[in-house]
Design a protein around this motif. Structure first.
Motif, short mmCIF file in Angstrom:
data_model
loop_
_atom_site.label_atom_id
_atom_site.label_comp_id
_atom_site.label_asym_id
_atom_site.label_seq_id
_atom_site.Cartn_x
_atom_site.Cartn_y
_atom_site.Cartn_z
N GLY A 133 1.81 -26.13 -44.82
CA GLY A 133 2.82 -26.78 -45.64
C GLY A 133 4.24 -26.42 -45.26
O GLY A 133 5.18 -26.76 -45.98
N ASP A 134 4.42 -25.74 -44.13
CA ASP A 134 5.76 -25.36 -43.70
C ASP A 134 6.50 -26.51 -43.00
O ASP A 134 7.72 -26.48 -42.88
CB ASP A 134 5.70 -24.15 -42.74
N LEU A 135 5.75 -27.53 -42.55
CA LEU A 135 6.34 -28.71 -41.91
C LEU A 135 5.90 -29.97 -42.66
O LEU A 135 4.75 -30.09 -43.08
CB LEU A 135 5.85 -28.84 -40.46
N THR A 136 6.85 -30.88 -42.79
CA THR A 136 6.48 -32.18 -43.35
C THR A 136 5.85 -33.01 -42.25
O THR A 136 5.93 -32.67 -41.07
CB THR A 136 7.73 -32.91 -43.91
N ASP A 137 5.25 -34.13 -42.65
CA ASP A 137 4.64 -35.01 -41.64
C ASP A 137 5.68 -35.56 -40.67
O ASP A 137 5.40 -35.71 -39.47
CB ASP A 137 3.90 -36.17 -42.33
N ASP A 138 6.88 -35.85 -41.17
CA ASP A 138 7.93 -36.39 -40.31
C ASP A 138 8.39 -35.32 -39.30
O ASP A 138 8.57 -35.60 -38.11
CB ASP A 138 9.11 -36.87 -41.16
N GLU A 139 8.58 -34.09 -39.77
CA GLU A 139 8.97 -33.00 -38.87
C GLU A 139 7.87 -32.73 -37.83
O GLU A 139 8.17 -32.47 -36.66
CB GLU A 139 9.25 -31.73 -39.67
N TYR A 140 6.62 -32.80 -38.30
CA TYR A 140 5.50 -32.60 -37.38
C TYR A 140 5.49 -33.67 -36.29
O TYR A 140 5.30 -33.38 -35.12
CB TYR A 140 4.18 -32.62 -38.16
N ARG A 141 5.73 -34.92 -36.67
CA ARG A 141 5.73 -36.03 -35.71
C ARG A 141 6.84 -35.84 -34.67
O ARG A 141 6.62 -36.02 -33.47
CB ARG A 141 5.91 -37.35 -36.46
N ARG A 142 8.06 -35.45 -35.12
CA ARG A 142 9.16 -35.24 -34.18
C ARG A 142 8.88 -34.06 -33.24
O ARG A 142 9.14 -34.14 -32.04
CB ARG A 142 10.47 -35.00 -34.94
N ALA A 143 8.35 -32.98 -33.78
CA ALA A 143 8.02 -31.82 -32.94
C ALA A 143 6.92 -32.16 -31.94
O ALA A 143 6.96 -31.73 -30.79
CB ALA A 143 7.60 -30.65 -33.81
#
Length: 137
Positions: free
Chosen positions: A121-131
Motif C-alpha cells: 500500500g505504499d504505492l498507488t496504482d498510478d505510481e506503480y504504472r509510472r515506475a
C-alpha cells in the motif's frame, strides 16, 4: 672619480626575484629529468639496450642527455603520455562497468520489488504504472 656598477642582485627585491627564479628553474629541471626517465621506461618501441643506453646517457651526462633525448624523441613523448592516460581511463571504466554490472539488479527483480511495495500500500496504482514504465524503458 669612482664608478660603481650596481648589479640587479644588489637590490633586495631583485635579489629575491633571482633566487626564486633559480629555484623554480632547478625544480623544472628535475621535473623534466624525471619525465624523460619515465618516458624511457614507458616506451615499448625501445629495446632493452636502447632503454639502457638512453638511461645511462641521461644519468651520466644529465644536461646533455636530457636535451638530446628531448630533441631526438620529444615529439612522441606527448603521444606516449596520451596513450598511457587513455589506457588507464579505459581500465578504470572497465572496472566501474564490471563492478556496477555485478551489483545491479535485473528488470524482473525491480518489478517484483515494485509489486511488493504496491501490495503493502505504499504505492498507488498510478505510481506503480509510472515506475513500471521507467523500469521497462
Amino acid at each position: 672619480m669612482s664608478s660603481s656598477v650596481n648589479l640587479a642582485y644588489d637590490f633586495p627585491v631583485l635579489g629575491a626575484f633571482w633566487s626564486i627564479m633559480w629555484f623554480f628553474l632547478w625544480i623544472m629541471w628535475f621535473v623534466l629529468l624525471f619525465r624523460v626517465i619515465v618516458d624511457i621506461f614507458r616506451d615499448d618501441d625501445l629495446s632493452g639496450w636502447g632503454k639502457t643506453g638512453w638511461l645511462v646517457f641521461t644519468v651520466v651526462l644529465p644536461f646533455l642527455g636530457v636535451f638530446v633525448y628531448v630533441i631526438a624523441r620529444g615529439k612522441d613523448m606527448g603521444k606516449r603520455e596520451q596513450r598511457h592516460a587513455r589506457a588507464q581511463r579505459e581500465q578504470t571504466e572497465r572496472y566501474i562497468r564490471q563492478t556496477a554490472g555485478s551489483a545491479s539488479t535485473s528488470k524482473a527483480d525491480e518489478l517484483a520489488k515494485l509489486s511488493e511495495i504496491r501490495d503493502r500500500g505504499d504505492l498507488t496504482d498510478d505510481e506503480y504504472r509510472r515506475a513500471k514504465e521507467k523500469v521497462l524503458h
